[in-house]
Enzyme design. Structure first.
Site, PDB file in Angstrom:
ATOM      1  N   CYS A  15       0.835  -1.206   0.000  1.00 31.28           N
ATOM      2  CA  CYS A  15       0.000   0.000   0.000  1.00 31.28           C
ATOM      3  C   CYS A  15       0.867   1.253   0.000  1.00 31.28           C
ATOM      4  O   CYS A  15       2.065   1.187   0.250  1.00 31.28           O
ATOM      5  CB  CYS A  15      -0.927   0.004   1.208  1.00 31.28           C
ATOM      6  SG  CYS A  15      -0.022   0.127   2.772  1.00 31.28           S
ATOM      7  N   CYS A  18       2.622   1.853   3.255  1.00 30.49           N
ATOM      8  CA  CYS A  18       3.748   0.919   3.441  1.00 30.49           C
ATOM      9  C   CYS A  18       4.939   1.394   2.610  1.00 30.49           C
ATOM     10  O   CYS A  18       6.088   1.313   3.056  1.00 30.49           O
ATOM     11  CB  CYS A  18       3.351  -0.488   3.000  1.00 30.49           C
ATOM     12  SG  CYS A  18       1.880  -1.082   3.828  1.00 30.49           S
ATOM     13  N   ASP A 396       1.211  18.874 -37.686  1.00 32.65           N
ATOM     14  CA  ASP A 396       2.178  19.070 -38.766  1.00 32.65           C
ATOM     15  C   ASP A 396       1.570  18.369 -39.985  1.00 32.65           C
ATOM     16  O   ASP A 396       0.776  17.440 -39.823  1.00 32.65           O
ATOM     17  CB  ASP A 396       3.504  18.420 -38.352  1.00 32.65           C
ATOM     18  CG  ASP A 396       4.566  18.543 -39.423  1.00 32.65           C
ATOM     19  OD1 ASP A 396       4.565  19.556 -40.137  1.00 32.65           O
ATOM     20  OD2 ASP A 396       5.380  17.610 -39.549  1.00 32.65           O
TER      21      ASP A 396
END
Length: 704
Positions: A15, A18, A396
C-alpha cells in the site's frame, strides 16, 4: 565523486503508506544518502550503498522482497488465498464469528466471547499493531496509527467485539487493496514478459543460444518462424511478416525484408530471418518503453500532488477532532465518558484516508498501463490530465496528416510521345536528383515496370529551386516547375489552365520537354492518410474546438488538404519559428494546445505545446525523448483513443475524490445522533477504498 545509484524491483509492496514507511526506513540506513520509491512500478532507487539484507530488513514489516533491477527473476505469484496475511485475515474472521456465537449463546461479556475476540484482534492485527505502535512512539500519524489507537481504545472501554470486527475489516480492506494494485501493475508485468530472455546467435558456421544481456551490437541473430524477436536490429537476410502489436499496438502484421528494422518483443510469423543486432538489451525499444512507463507512473499528477498535500494535514486534523469529541462533552457537559470515547474512536476509524490516498495513483497506473499495451506511450500523469483538458490540436502536415511520401497522381501528354517514353526520360534524369519529388517519378516508373535502362542520362545539371536538365540518348531535356519552362517557352493557355487546376487540387506540377517544345506533365502529391479525415471528425465529436494544420508547404496545397480533411484552420508557408509563435498564440486563446508531429522536425513547436504528441515513436529515439506522448505506430487513429482515455481518467479521479470525501462527511454527520458504530465506520472506509479501486480498474476496459 559521483554517488552510487542502484535500482531494485520490489515484490510484496502492498500500500501507499507501506511504501512511504519503507522509503523512510531505507533512508535511515547509515550508508544510504537518498532513496525513492516508485509505488506504481514497485521499484526502489537507492543513492549510496545498502545490501539486499539491509533493504529487506527495512521492508520486513510488509514482507517486501528486494531484487536488483538487472537481475531477471521470476516473480513468485502466490494465489490470493495462500498469502500469509490473507490466511491470518481468514483466521481472524473465524474467531470473530465464534466470539459472536459465544456471546449469543452465553452472555455478552462472557470470558469465552472476550477471549475469542482477543484472539481475533491479536491474530488479525499483529502486523498492524507492530507498525502502528512504532509510529505512535515516533509520533508518525498515518492510517495504521489511527487504527491502532481505535482498537486499543475499543478494548479499553470494553467494546471487544467491535474492536475485533474493526481489525478483521481493516485487514480485509488491505488485502483487497493489494489485490487491486497488483491487477493495476499487471500492465508493466506484461511488458516485462514480452521480450525473450535468450536468442540464437550465429558465430562462424555455428549457432549458440545466449542470454540477451550477453549479445553484442553487430551480432547476427537467427529468428525462426513462430519465434519472438529478442533484440532490436536490421534484417540482413530473409523476409517475413512480423506482428508488432506488442510495441506499436498495430493489429495487422508488417511485412519485413532486407534493410527493414525489427524490434525486440515482436513475433516473427512465417519466414526465417537473420537480423544484425543494433542495440544492447537495455537500449531496445521495449526496454525504453518499460523504463518510460515506470517513470511515468512515478511522476505525480497535479490531482495526486493535491491529495498528498491534503492528506498531510487531514490525518492530524482527524486525530484532533476525535480527541475533542472524546474529551470535551464529558468535561464540559457531563457526558458519559464511555459513549463519547466510543464516538471519538468512530471518528478515528472513519477518518482513515485510505480511499483518498489511493484515489489518484491507481487510476494513473491503470490508464498508463492500458495505453502502453495499445501502443500509446504517455510519459506521466500530468500529461494524461492535460490531454483530458484539451480543446485545440495542431498538426504538422508531412508525415502526420499525409503519408510523407509523394506519389505521381497525373501524367498528361502534349505531343506524339508515349507515356512509357515520357516516364522513361523523366526517370533517367531524376535518377541523379536528390529532390523528394524525384523519388515519386522513380517509384511510378518502377510501378509501371518501365525499363529505364533504355534511357541513359549524361551531363546532369540541377537548376536550384526550379528543376534539372540532362542529355538523354543524345537530346537535352528539362524537367521542373512551370517557372523553369516559362523562361524559354510560351506555355499554351490550355496548359496554363490545366496547371492551375492541378495546383488548386493541392498537387505539385512538373513539366518535361526541350527548350523548344513541351512534351508532357506530371502532377505529384503527398497523399493524405486514409484515416486522417475520420480522425479529425472523431476529434470534433469529442469536443475539440479547433483542429489546425501548420505546414511549410504552399498555400494552395495546404488549403486543398485542409478542405478535404475539414480542418478548422490551415496555416501555410510557415518557418519553424512561425509554427512556434502560432502554438503560443493558440495556447493563450484556449489555455492548452497539443501539437502532433513526427518528433524530429518542429521540435520547438512540440516542446512549447501543452502536450507534444509524436507519431511513429517506435524506432525513433528523438520521438521517445522529446514528446510527452508517443504514438508508437505511425497511426493517427490512436489519437482519439488517447483523448478518450485521458478524459475518462480525469472523470474517474474526480469521482474517486468526490466519493471518498463525500462518504467521510456523511459518516461524520452520523456521529452527531450517535448512529455511527465502530464496525460501520470501518465498513464505510473499506467500502470507499474498494469502490475507488474498482472504479479505477474500469480504465483497463477503455477500447480504441
Amino acid at each position: 565523486m559521483e554517488d552510487k545509484k542502484q535500482v531494485y524491483r520490489l515484490q510484496g509492496l502492498s500500500c501507499t503508506n507501506c511504501a512511504a514507511q519503507f522509503e523512510k526506513n531505507v533512508k535511515d540506513i547509515q550508508t544510504v544518502i537518498d532513496a525513492q520509491i516508485n509505488f506504481g512500478a514497485s521499484k526502489l532507487t537507492v543513492i549510496g550503498e545498502a545490501t539486499i539484507e539491509q533493504l529487506e530488513q527495512a521492508g520486513a514489516f510488509d514482507e517486501i522482497k528486494v531484487i536488483p533491477a538487472k537481475q531477471r527473476a521470476e516473480e513468485q505469484r502466490t494465489p490470493f488465498w495462500k498469502k500469509k496475511t490473507n490466511i491470518t485475515t481468514a483466521v481472524s474472521a473465524l474467531f470473530v464469528l465464534l466470539g459472536y456465537i459465544a456471546q449469543f449463546t452465553a452472555s455478552e461479556n462472557s470470558v469465552l466471547a472476550i477471549g475469542l475476540f482477543v484472539l481475533a484482534i491479536i491474530i488479525g492485527g499483529y502486523e498492524l499493531f507492530k507498525v502502528g505502535l512504532s509510529n505512535l512512539v515516533h509520533l508518525q500519524f498515518d492510517m495504521k496509527t489511527l487504527m491502532t489507537i481505535a482498537i486499543i481504545g475499543a478494548a479499553f472501554i470494553g467494546e471487544w467485539g467491535e474492536g475485533a470486527v474493526v481489525v478483521f475489516l481493516f485487514a480485509l480492506s488491505e488485502a483487497l487493496e493489494r489485490y487491486s494494485m497488483d491487477k493495476a501493475r499487471q500492465s508493466i508485468r506484461r511488458l516485462l514478459e514480452i521480450a525473450p530472455k535468450k536468442a540464437i546467435i550465429r558465430k562462424g558456421n555455428k549457432e549458440y543460444e545466449v542470454d540477451v544481456e550477453d549479445i553484442e551490437i553487430d551480432d547476427i541473430m537467427i529468428v525462426k518462424p513462430g519465434q519472438k524477436i529478442a533484440m532490436d536490429g536490421i534484417v540482413v537476410k530473409g523476409q517475413s511478416s512480423v506482428n508488432q502489436a506488442a510495441i506499436t499496438g498495430e493489429s495487422l502484421p508488417v511485412y519485413k525484408q532486407v534493410g527493414d528494422e525489427v524490434f525486440a518483443g515482436t513475433l516473427n510469423e512465417e519466414g526465417s530471418l537473420e537480423v544484425r543486432v543494433t542495440k544492447r538489451a537495455e537500449d531496445t525499444t521495449i526496454a525504453k518503453i518499460i523504463h518510460l512507463v515506470e517513470e511515468a507512473q512515478a511522476e505525480r499528477a497535479p490531482s495526486q500532488q493535491f491529495i498528498d498535500r491534503f492528506a498531510k494535514y487531514y490525518t492530524p486534523a482527524i486525530m484532533l477532532i476525535a480527541l475533542f469529541l472524546a474529551v470535551l462533552p464529558p468535561l464540559l457537559w457531563n457526558g458519559d465518558w464511555s459513549e463519547w470515547i466510543y464516538r471519538g474512536l468512530a471518528v478515528l476509524v472513519v477518518g482513515c484516508p485510505c480511499a483518498l490516498v489511493i484515489s489518484t495513483p491507481v487510476a494513473i497506473v491503470t490508464a498508463i498501463g492500458n495505453a502502453a499495451r495499445k501502443g500509446v506511450l504517455i510519459k506521466g500523469g500530468i500529461h494524461l490530465e492535460e490531454t483530458g483538458r484539451l480543446k485545440a490540436i495542431a498538426f504538422d502536415k508531412t508525415g502526420t496528416l499525409t503519408k510523407g511520401t509523394p506519389e505521381v497522381t497525373n501524367i498528361e501528354l502534349f505531343n506524339e510521345i508515349g507515356e512509357a517514353e515520357l516516364l522513361g526520360i523523366a526517370a533517367a534524369i531524376e535518377r541523379h536528383s536528390q529532390h523528394p519529388l524525384a523519388s515519386a517519378i522513380l517509384r511510378e516508373a518502377k510501378r509501371k515496370a518501365i525499363d529505364i535502362e533504355k534511357w541513359q542520362a549524361g551531363d546532369f545539371l540541377s537548376i536550384t529551386g526550379k528543376g534539372a536538365k540532362a542529355n538523354v540518348n543524345g537530346n537535352v531535356y528539362y524537367i521542373g516547375s512551370p517557372t523553369l519552362f516559362a523562361e524559354f517557352l510560351t506555355l499554351p493557355v490550355h496548359v496554363q489552365e490545366r496547371i492551375s487546376r492541378l495546383q488548386i487540387e493541392g498537387k505539385t506540377v512538373m513539366l518535361l520537354g526541350t527548350n523548344e517544345e513541351l512534351l508532357g506533365l506530371f502532377a505529384v502529391a503527398d497523399q493524405v492518410r486514409e484515416s486522417a479525415k475520420t480522425v479529425i471528425q472523431s476529434l470534433h465529436k469529442l469536443g475539440i474546438h479547433k483542429t489546425m494544420m501548420l505546414t511549410g508547404d504552399n498555400d494552395k496545397t495546404a488549403a486543398a488538404i485542409g478542405n478535404e480533411l475539414q480542418l478548422s484552420e490551415v496555416k501555410a508557408e510557415l518557418l519553424p519559428q512561425d509554427k512556434l509563435a502560432t502554438i503560443k498564440k493558440i495556447r493563450e486563446e484556449f489555455g492548452s494546445v497539443a501539437m502532433v508531429g513526427d518528433g524530429v522536425n518542429d521540435a520547438p513547436a512540440l516542446a512549447s505545446a501543452t502536450v507534444g504528441i509524436a507519431m511513429g515513436g517506435a524506432g525513433t529515439d528523438t520521438a521517445l525523448e522529446t514528446a510527452d506522448i508517443a504514438l508508437m505506430a505511425d497511426d493517427l487513429t490512436k489519437l482519439p483513443y488517447t483523448i478518450r482515455l485521458s478524459r475518462k481518467t480525469l472523470r474517474i479521479i474526480k469521482e474517486n475524490i468526490t466519493f471518498a470525501l463525500g462518504l467521510k462527511i456523511l459518516a461524520l454527520i452520523l456521529i452527531v445522533p450517535g448512529w455511527l458504530t465502530l464496525w460501520l465506520a470501518i465498513f464505510a472506509d473499506m467500502g470507499a477504498t474498494l469502490i475507488v479501486m474498482m472504479n479505477s480498474l474500469r480504465l483497463m476496459k477503455v477500447k480504441e
